[in-house]
Structure formats: C-alpha cells, structure tokens
Scaffold this motif. Sequence first.
Motif, PDB file in Angstrom:
ATOM      1  N   ILE A  44       0.836  -1.207   0.000  1.00 47.43           N
ATOM      2  CA  ILE A  44       0.000   0.000   0.000  1.00 47.43           C
ATOM      3  C   ILE A  44       0.869   1.255   0.000  1.00 47.43           C
ATOM      4  CG2 ILE A  44      -1.687   1.314   1.349  1.00 47.43           C
ATOM      5  CD1 ILE A  44      -2.863  -1.351   2.253  1.00 47.43           C
ATOM      6  N   LEU A  45       1.982   1.214   0.725  1.00 47.75           N
ATOM      7  CA  LEU A  45       2.878   2.369   0.728  1.00 47.75           C
ATOM      8  C   LEU A  45       3.441   2.606  -0.671  1.00 47.75           C
ATOM      9  CD1 LEU A  45       4.426   4.610   2.139  1.00 47.75           C
ATOM     10  CD2 LEU A  45       6.168   2.919   2.814  1.00 47.75           C
ATOM     11  N   ARG A  46       3.845   1.528  -1.357  1.00 49.67           N
ATOM     12  CA  ARG A  46       4.350   1.671  -2.735  1.00 49.67           C
ATOM     13  C   ARG A  46       3.278   2.280  -3.643  1.00 49.67           C
ATOM     14  NH1 ARG A  46       6.712  -3.433  -1.718  1.00 49.67           N
ATOM     15  NH2 ARG A  46       4.971  -4.477  -2.803  1.00 49.67           N
ATOM     16  N   GLU A  47       2.029   1.850  -3.443  1.00 48.76           N
ATOM     17  CA  GLU A  47       0.945   2.396  -4.262  1.00 48.76           C
ATOM     18  C   GLU A  47       0.760   3.893  -3.997  1.00 48.76           C
ATOM     19  OE1 GLU A  47      -2.495   0.105  -3.352  1.00 48.76           O
ATOM     20  OE2 GLU A  47      -1.848  -1.666  -4.484  1.00 48.76           O
ATOM     21  N   ARG A  48       0.812   4.275  -2.721  1.00 44.19           N
ATOM     22  CA  ARG A  48       0.646   5.700  -2.383  1.00 44.19           C
ATOM     23  C   ARG A  48       1.776   6.525  -3.014  1.00 44.19           C
ATOM     24  NH1 ARG A  48      -3.524   3.893  -0.938  1.00 44.19           N
ATOM     25  NH2 ARG A  48      -4.543   4.066   1.108  1.00 44.19           N
ATOM     26  N   LEU A  49       2.997   6.041  -2.912  1.00 45.36           N
ATOM     27  CA  LEU A  49       4.132   6.784  -3.455  1.00 45.36           C
ATOM     28  C   LEU A  49       4.061   6.854  -4.984  1.00 45.36           C
ATOM     29  CD1 LEU A  49       6.987   5.390  -1.182  1.00 45.36           C
ATOM     30  CD2 LEU A  49       5.791   7.582  -0.978  1.00 45.36           C
ATOM     31  N   ALA A  50       3.582   5.775  -5.608  1.00 45.94           N
ATOM     32  CA  ALA A  50       3.463   5.770  -7.070  1.00 45.94           C
ATOM     33  C   ALA A  50       2.431   6.785  -7.534  1.00 45.94           C
ATOM     34  CB  ALA A  50       3.086   4.369  -7.553  1.00 45.94           C
ATOM     35  N   THR A  51       1.298   6.886  -6.808  1.00 47.34           N
ATOM     36  CA  THR A  51       0.274   7.858  -7.205  1.00 47.34           C
ATOM     37  C   THR A  51       0.761   9.291  -6.995  1.00 47.34           C
ATOM     38  OG1 THR A  51      -0.768   7.712  -5.007  1.00 47.34           O
ATOM     39  CG2 THR A  51      -1.639   6.286  -6.739  1.00 47.34           C
ATOM     40  N   ILE A  52       1.594   9.489  -5.980  1.00 45.59           N
ATOM     41  CA  ILE A  52       2.160  10.828  -5.771  1.00 45.59           C
ATOM     42  C   ILE A  52       3.078  11.193  -6.935  1.00 45.59           C
ATOM     43  CG2 ILE A  52       3.750  12.163  -4.329  1.00 45.59           C
ATOM     44  CD1 ILE A  52       2.649  10.601  -1.916  1.00 45.59           C
ATOM     45  N   GLU A  53       3.868  10.204  -7.355  1.00 47.23           N
ATOM     46  CA  GLU A  53       4.817  10.457  -8.433  1.00 47.23           C
ATOM     47  C   GLU A  53       4.122  10.731  -9.770  1.00 47.23           C
ATOM     48  OE1 GLU A  53       8.619   8.205 -10.587  1.00 47.23           O
ATOM     49  OE2 GLU A  53       7.804   7.467  -8.694  1.00 47.23           O
ATOM     50  N   ASN A  54       3.002  10.006 -10.046  1.00 52.23           N
ATOM     51  CA  ASN A  54       2.334  10.209 -11.341  1.00 52.23           C
ATOM     52  C   ASN A  54       1.211  11.232 -11.292  1.00 52.23           C
ATOM     53  OD1 ASN A  54       0.014   8.916 -10.279  1.00 52.23           O
ATOM     54  ND2 ASN A  54       0.691   6.906 -11.009  1.00 52.23           N
ATOM     55  N   GLY A  55       1.059  11.893 -10.144  1.00 53.36           N
ATOM     56  CA  GLY A  55       0.069  12.969 -10.050  1.00 53.36           C
ATOM     57  C   GLY A  55      -1.337  12.497  -9.755  1.00 53.36           C
ATOM     58  N   GLY A  56      -1.527  11.222  -9.410  1.00 52.64           N
ATOM     59  CA  GLY A  56      -2.870  10.723  -9.152  1.00 52.64           C
ATOM     60  C   GLY A  56      -3.187  10.563  -7.675  1.00 52.64           C
ATOM     61  N   TYR A  57      -2.432  11.215  -6.824  1.00 54.14           N
ATOM     62  CA  TYR A  57      -2.638  11.056  -5.383  1.00 54.14           C
ATOM     63  C   TYR A  57      -3.977  11.625  -4.934  1.00 54.14           C
ATOM     64  CZ  TYR A  57      -2.038  11.664  -0.354  1.00 54.14           C
ATOM     65  OH  TYR A  57      -2.211  11.644   1.006  1.00 54.14           O
ATOM     66  N   VAL A  58      -4.678  10.869  -4.073  1.00 53.07           N
ATOM     67  CA  VAL A  58      -5.929  11.318  -3.479  1.00 53.07           C
ATOM     68  C   VAL A  58      -5.716  11.443  -1.976  1.00 53.07           C
ATOM     69  CG1 VAL A  58      -8.356  10.777  -3.097  1.00 53.07           C
ATOM     70  CG2 VAL A  58      -7.250  10.124  -5.251  1.00 53.07           C
TER      71      VAL A  58
END
Length: 382
Positions: A44-58
């Motif tokens: 889940i942490l990897r998913e959160r960091l990936a969304t931050i990197e690609n601009g899709g963070y919620v």
Amino acid sequence: MNGSIRKRSKGTWQMRYAAPPDGTGKRRYVSETVHGNKKDAERILRERLATIENGGYVPCDKETVAAFLDRWLKTYAASNTTLRTQEGYRGNIERYINPSIGGIPLQNLTGRHIQGMYAEMLERGLSARTTLHVHRVLRKALADAMRWGLLSRNAADAATPPRPERKQTDMWDAETIDQFLAAAEDSRFRDLYKLAVWTGMRRSELAGLKWDHVDLVTCRLSVVATLQRILGRGLVEGQPKTPRSRRSIALAPEAIELLHGIRGRQIEQRLDYGDLRENAGYVFAQDDGKPINPPSVSKDFGIIVRNVGLPHLTLHGLRHAHATLALTAGVNPKIVSERLGHSSIAVTMDVYSHVLPGMQEQAAQAVEELLSQARRNRLGAI
C-alpha cells in the motif's frame, strides 16, 4: 522507499510518507493505519508513493465504505437509475455489503476485504448469482469513487466473484400455456395474461400501458412507460428498463380484438361509475379506473398455477413463453430481440440458447433442400 512503516500492534501497521505540497507550497506528511501483514503495508505504501509520483494522489479520508455508499445512492443512483434499480442497489448494500465491510475506511478497502465478504456470503448459503450482483453494485460504486477523485484504484477489480451456474430458464410449451389461459378465464387479470403471451412484455410494462400508446388502426402498441410498486413510495410511474426497452410491438388480430373488448368494457364502466371513476388512461385498470397493483397480478398468477397443478413458473415466465414460441416457429432472433426490448441480440441468444439446437437442424435441412432443388433444376435442364 520515500516513506516509513512501523508496527503498532499485531496485524496493524502505521505508514508515514510525504504527500504533495498544499496550496501554500508547504510539504505535508501523512500517516495511515493498515491492517494486515507487513507485506500488505509495504504494498500500500508503494501504491501511495506511485500515485504521488504520477500525479494521481488522493488525500486520505476517514469516510467509511458505508458512508460513501449512502452518499453514492443519494447522488449518482438517485439521478441516474430507476427507483426499482435504486431499491435493488440499497437492498444489496444494506443486507450484504455494510454488515461485512461497511465500517472500513473507503481508502483502506482492499481486494482481500471484498473477497472475504464473498466467501462469507457463500458460507451463509447465499447463491453465486446473489454474490455476483453484490460485486457488480460495489464495483460500480467504487468506479464512481475513482472518477470523483476519492480513490486511485478500484479494490473490487482485485476480487473475483463466484461464477454462477448456468441455469436454464423455465419455460412452458404451447399446450401448457393454452391450459393456463383456459384456467385463467375467471381471473380479473385474464386479459393481461393473454397480452403478456402475445407480446412478451414485462409486468411493469403491461401495468403501465396506456391507451395513448395503443394504435388499434395500425395494430401496434408502444412501450414507453412502466408502473411498479416501490417500497415506501406506493405505485410509481417510470421509464422502461433500458433505452432498447422503449419499443414498438406489432399486434396480431386476436390481440387487437382483445383490446377492443377491454376498451368497450371501460366505456360501460364509466357510464356505471360516472364521475366517481378515475380516468388515468390505463389499459389494465380496476373497475373504478384506478391502476392495478402489479404484485397482485403475480400473486393471482401463482394461485392459478398451483390450483391447476401446472409446472412451476412465475409471471415473468409468460415473457419467456412468447420468446420461445416465436423462436420455435422460426421467427428471426433479431425480431424476437426487438419485441422483447433486449439490449442486444446477444442477450436473446444467450437466454434462449436451449431453443436453438432444433432451429439449427431446421436451418441445415432448409439449406440442403434449397441446394437439392437447385441441382434438380440444373439436371432437368440438361
């Protein structure tokens, strides 16, 4: 990994990571609690960091699954589905989804939670088909949550619902239908039953049929409205099930004669009741002009079936009977699909596939006969 994980208690982990800057440009740090093992937390942490990197963070939200689904029903479902569909959605949510996963924060929901819910449902003796319906409702709601920016992924896509066994639809043959119609002659709904067999219309479509949508000259009727009883709302007029359900149906002479008879009786009833008779314009109405109660039709149908000792069938089975008779008689499946108002001919072929083997044989024989005739003609000309 630009974040950290620490164990809080058995099966509980706390993640901490840097979220995108806020409107002032200030860096924010977010903490989230994850239930499961360390690998779950790392994923889940990897998913959160990936969304931050690609601009899709919620941003993390404490809204639970139950609270979101309630909001979803009041917003999306209320403005995009029929009352009957909303009633079905709410039933699945309140009976199955909320008791199992309703208390989980929406953004903490995982495929494992959902898969566990499906397993619980099956252990309780619920059918695979019911579980599949729940999956479809939840998946649609979570897809809307993604579209609204509340989620970065649909947890339902990570769960696999059970595949329901293919169940052959119960049907009556022509002799059984004739036996039922004869037994129903004393029923106040006998005319509705006959039109159901002749047109393949749904119960709600028959109950909602008005004279404005019947053309006795061109021998057609239009399906443009429904009438259903909705829990807590009484009788509700609505729209057909799907856009394809809005359709025009050709009527045979016997159906036209039936409708002329109904109209004549209603004129006599207006004379008997005078101003006391309602004139809502329904084809199938009570003596005082008020609309019929659809559940009463189904109840009456069941009583007749049991009293006569016919094979079990619901009122909806008369719709299937119309389709089966038409297909058996060699009517083009596309025409049958149009009369039923199916979303596509593929739906018709799937539901009535058991009728097709005999039709395949007829087609093979017809092609062979045409070729044989052509060969005989050719040889005869020599």
